[in-house]
Design a protein around this motif. Structure first.
Motif, short mmCIF file in Angstrom:
data_model
loop_
_atom_site.label_atom_id
_atom_site.label_comp_id
_atom_site.label_asym_id
_atom_site.label_seq_id
_atom_site.Cartn_x
_atom_site.Cartn_y
_atom_site.Cartn_z
N LEU A 1 2.52 -3.00 7.78
CA LEU A 1 2.23 -3.57 6.46
C LEU A 1 3.04 -4.99 6.37
N TYR A 2 3.69 -5.32 7.47
CA TYR A 2 4.24 -6.59 7.54
C TYR A 2 3.21 -7.68 7.99
N GLY A 3 3.11 -8.44 7.24
CA GLY A 3 2.02 -9.60 7.69
C GLY A 3 1.65 -10.48 6.56
N TYR A 4 0.88 -11.51 6.71
CA TYR A 4 0.61 -12.69 5.37
C TYR A 4 0.16 -12.16 4.27
N PRO A 5 -0.89 -11.07 4.31
CA PRO A 5 -1.35 -10.70 2.67
C PRO A 5 -0.34 -10.23 2.15
N GLN A 6 0.65 -9.30 2.82
CA GLN A 6 2.15 -8.86 1.85
C GLN A 6 2.76 -9.87 1.47
N TYR A 7 3.02 -11.02 2.43
CA TYR A 7 3.85 -12.07 2.04
C TYR A 7 3.57 -12.92 1.03
N CYS A 8 2.29 -13.18 1.20
CA CYS A 8 1.75 -13.98 0.14
C CYS A 8 1.78 -13.15 -1.35
N LEU B 1 10.01 -2.28 4.88
CA LEU B 1 8.90 -1.39 4.55
C LEU B 1 8.69 -0.28 5.72
N ALA B 2 8.36 0.94 5.15
CA ALA B 2 8.46 2.22 5.95
C ALA B 2 7.36 2.17 7.03
N ASN B 3 6.38 1.46 6.68
CA ASN B 3 5.27 1.22 7.72
C ASN B 3 5.14 0.03 8.16
N PRO B 4 5.63 -0.28 9.39
CA PRO B 4 5.72 -1.79 9.78
C PRO B 4 4.28 -2.33 9.91
N ALA C 1 0.79 -1.08 -0.08
CA ALA C 1 -0.10 -0.14 0.00
C ALA C 1 0.97 1.23 -0.04
N ALA C 2 2.14 1.06 0.32
CA ALA C 2 2.91 2.41 0.56
C ALA C 2 3.83 2.27 -0.95
#
Length: 282
Positions: free
Chosen positions: A78-85, A73-76, A13-14
């Motif tokens: 956003l770290y999560g499984y949706p991003q990793y997948c 990532l500038a916004n922590p 998203a960033a």
């Protein structure tokens, strides 16, 4: 087998971010495998396994965003499984294949399970290393106690000593294997000292809500590909009861347990590599 360092762009998203990965084997190999690491680790954990598999397949070992040589990532948040997948789907597209074999340790196993549960999944065979659909808060709390910290080290020997303690669940590794893990787990800081090669912001998910058991059985029940589950006999993250239930539900996994390991078997020893290879070659 040849090894090269590569990268691609993922999108959050960033904006865009660079995801690094190592590739072993030939581009025209008949099969492709992905090896995806645990929460604070990186793709170089899989060097011995990737080398052993690369005679018959191309093997890609990514550094999940926020780890290794990948961007932070500038916004922590956003770290999560949706991003990793999403990033791993982009890597599969970059590799240009219709199906892959997936070997995932801990977090990497959960990413693989999530992707394998989707309709029309490209995952042909799935190896899940010491994680399952029910994750105990005891194991999560142990991880939360060290993830997100940003220790500083004078030299590589100090990094290795730290890893030998925090990753003791990896099992009985050789001095050379511990040194290999340390070399790729260290990052050079601006002040000349060493830090760990991951963004402390990856701990955001652990801090955003109270610690509790995680129940993913509904996801597991949608997996259809053949699955091998590897468990450390002393694991506090994947219990023997959960592993046994995984043989009866969903894809009906095969479980192999290794003594003298906790969370998670390092997949560096010959016996562990042989089990993975045999399953993928079936």
């Amino acid at each position: 087998m040849p090894m090269s360092e590569r990268s691609f762009l993922g999108l959050s998203a960033a904006g865009f971010h660079r995801v690094a990965y190592t590739q072993w084997g030939r581009d025209d190999a008949p099969r492709t495998a992905l090896c995806v690491h645990g929460l604070t680790r990186n793709g170089r954990d899989f060097d011995p396994l990737a080398l052993a598999l690369a005679d018959r397949r191309r093997v890609a070992c990514p550094d999940i965003v926020g780890r290794g040589k990948s961007d932070w990532l500038a916004n922590p948040a956003l770290y999560g499984y949706p991003q990793y997948c999403a990033d791993m789907a982009a890597l599969i597209a970059r590799l240009g294949v219709d199906e892959v074999d997936w070997i995932g340790t801990s977090m990497g196993g959960l990413v693989g399970m999530t992707l394998a549960a989707q309709p029309n999944s490209p995952i042909r065979r799935l190896v899940i290393n010491d994680v399952g659909p029910l994750i105990s808060k005891v194991g999560l709390q142990r991880i939360a106690d060290y993830v997100g910290k940003d220790p500083v080290f004078d030299d590589l020997a100090a990094v290795e000593s730290y890893l030998r303690f925090t990753l003791m669940g990896f099992g009985r590794l050789t001095d050379g294997q511990w040194r290999h893990l340390a070399e790729h787990a260290a990052r050079q800081r601006a002040d000349g000292l060493l830090g760990l090669a991951y963004d402390p912001g990856i701990a955001h998910a652990f801090q955003a809500q109270p610690m509790q058991d995680v129940d993913l059985w509904a996801l597991w029940d949608r997996v259809r590909c053949p699955v091998l589950v590897i468990r450390g006999a002393d694991s506090d993250l994947l219990t023997a009861e959960t592993a046994d239930e995984m043989t009866r539900r969903g894809p009906g996994a095969r479980v192999v347990e290794f003594a003298h390991t906790g969370h998670a078997p390092a997949l560096m020893s010959e016996d562990q590599i042989a089990v993975v290879r045999a399953f993928l070659d079936e």
